[in-house]
Design a protein around this motif. Structure first.
Motif, short mmCIF file in Angstrom:
data_model
loop_
_atom_site.label_atom_id
_atom_site.label_comp_id
_atom_site.label_asym_id
_atom_site.label_seq_id
_atom_site.Cartn_x
_atom_site.Cartn_y
_atom_site.Cartn_z
N VAL A 10 17.09 0.60 -19.79
CA VAL A 10 17.01 -0.31 -18.33
C VAL A 10 15.64 0.09 -17.58
N TYR A 11 15.14 -0.61 -17.28
CA TYR A 11 13.83 -0.41 -16.55
C TYR A 11 13.87 -1.22 -15.40
N MET A 12 13.72 -0.35 -14.36
CA MET A 12 13.44 -0.80 -13.26
C MET A 12 12.04 -0.76 -12.42
N LEU A 13 11.83 -1.94 -11.94
CA LEU A 13 10.34 -1.90 -11.43
C LEU A 13 10.18 -1.63 -9.96
N ILE A 14 9.32 -0.49 -9.89
CA ILE A 14 8.99 0.21 -8.66
C ILE A 14 7.88 -0.20 -8.18
N PRO A 15 7.69 -0.97 -7.07
CA PRO A 15 6.32 -1.05 -6.38
C PRO A 15 5.56 0.16 -6.31
N GLN A 16 4.33 0.04 -6.64
CA GLN A 16 3.42 1.27 -6.58
C GLN A 16 2.73 1.44 -5.32
N ASN A 17 2.75 0.24 -4.29
CA ASN A 17 2.35 0.30 -3.04
C ASN A 17 2.96 1.10 -2.04
N SER A 18 4.28 1.40 -2.40
CA SER A 18 5.16 2.02 -1.29
C SER A 18 5.02 3.49 -1.33
N LYS A 19 4.47 4.16 -0.42
CA LYS A 19 4.33 5.49 -0.36
C LYS A 19 5.64 6.36 -0.05
N GLY A 20 6.51 5.77 0.55
CA GLY A 20 7.72 6.52 0.86
C GLY A 20 7.64 7.16 2.26
N PHE A 21 8.46 8.15 2.65
CA PHE A 21 8.54 8.81 3.88
C PHE A 21 7.62 9.91 3.92
N THR A 22 6.61 9.84 4.85
CA THR A 22 5.87 10.64 4.89
C THR A 22 5.58 11.64 6.27
#
Length: 148
Positions: A10-22
């Motif tokens: 299973v491969y889940m696509l995670i957008p690379q432009n999301s930096k998360g909680f900073t």
């Protein structure tokens, strides 16, 4: 025949432009929380609360007087004073002194039963005693103590 295990990935696509909680967003949220938190305490203090202190104090004084009448040999009213005679022969008086309801034993002492009293009256009835207390705010309380 060989049993083959079928493996599925299973491969889940995670957008690379999301930096998360900073750290900056954490500090910003903490700053907002610290500004709002003191206001909650002020708001809580401004809420109206009911105070039953005066009613409880009057009930306690009436209960004390009922107990005193049970322990007494004789009970009488002179003027606006309530007098109890104990088994030892001492006279216990309950009277109003300024804005206090006080208890004295043989004319000595000054035990306060109730504060902020504007009027205290007693009335002998054929079956007991009726006490009326009017407090400073105008609240009126009555109690009938029956003879034992």
């Amino acid at each position: 025949m060989l049993n083959r295990k079928i493996m599925k990935f299973v491969y889940m696509l995670i957008p690379q432009n999301s930096k998360g909680f900073t750290l900056i967003s954490l500090l910003f949220g903490l700053a907002i929380l610290l500004m709002v938190l003191p206001c909650v305490g002020i708001f809580y203090q401004s809420l109206p609360t009911e105070n039953h202190y005066q009613e409880q104090a009057v009930r306690l004084a009436f209960q004390f007087l009922a107990d005193q009448s049970e322990q007494s040999v004789e009970m009488r009213v002179e003027g606006n004073d309530l007098l109890f005679e104990s088994e030892e022969g001492s006279i216990i008086s309950i009277s109003q002194y300024e804005d206090l309801l006080r208890r004295q034993v043989s004319g000595e002492g000054h035990e306060i039963l109730l504060r902020n009293v504007s009027d205290f009256s007693t009335e002998l009835l054929p079956f007991g005693l009726k006490m009326t207390v009017v407090m400073g705010g105008g609240e009126q309380y009555e109690k009938i103590i029956r003879y034992p």
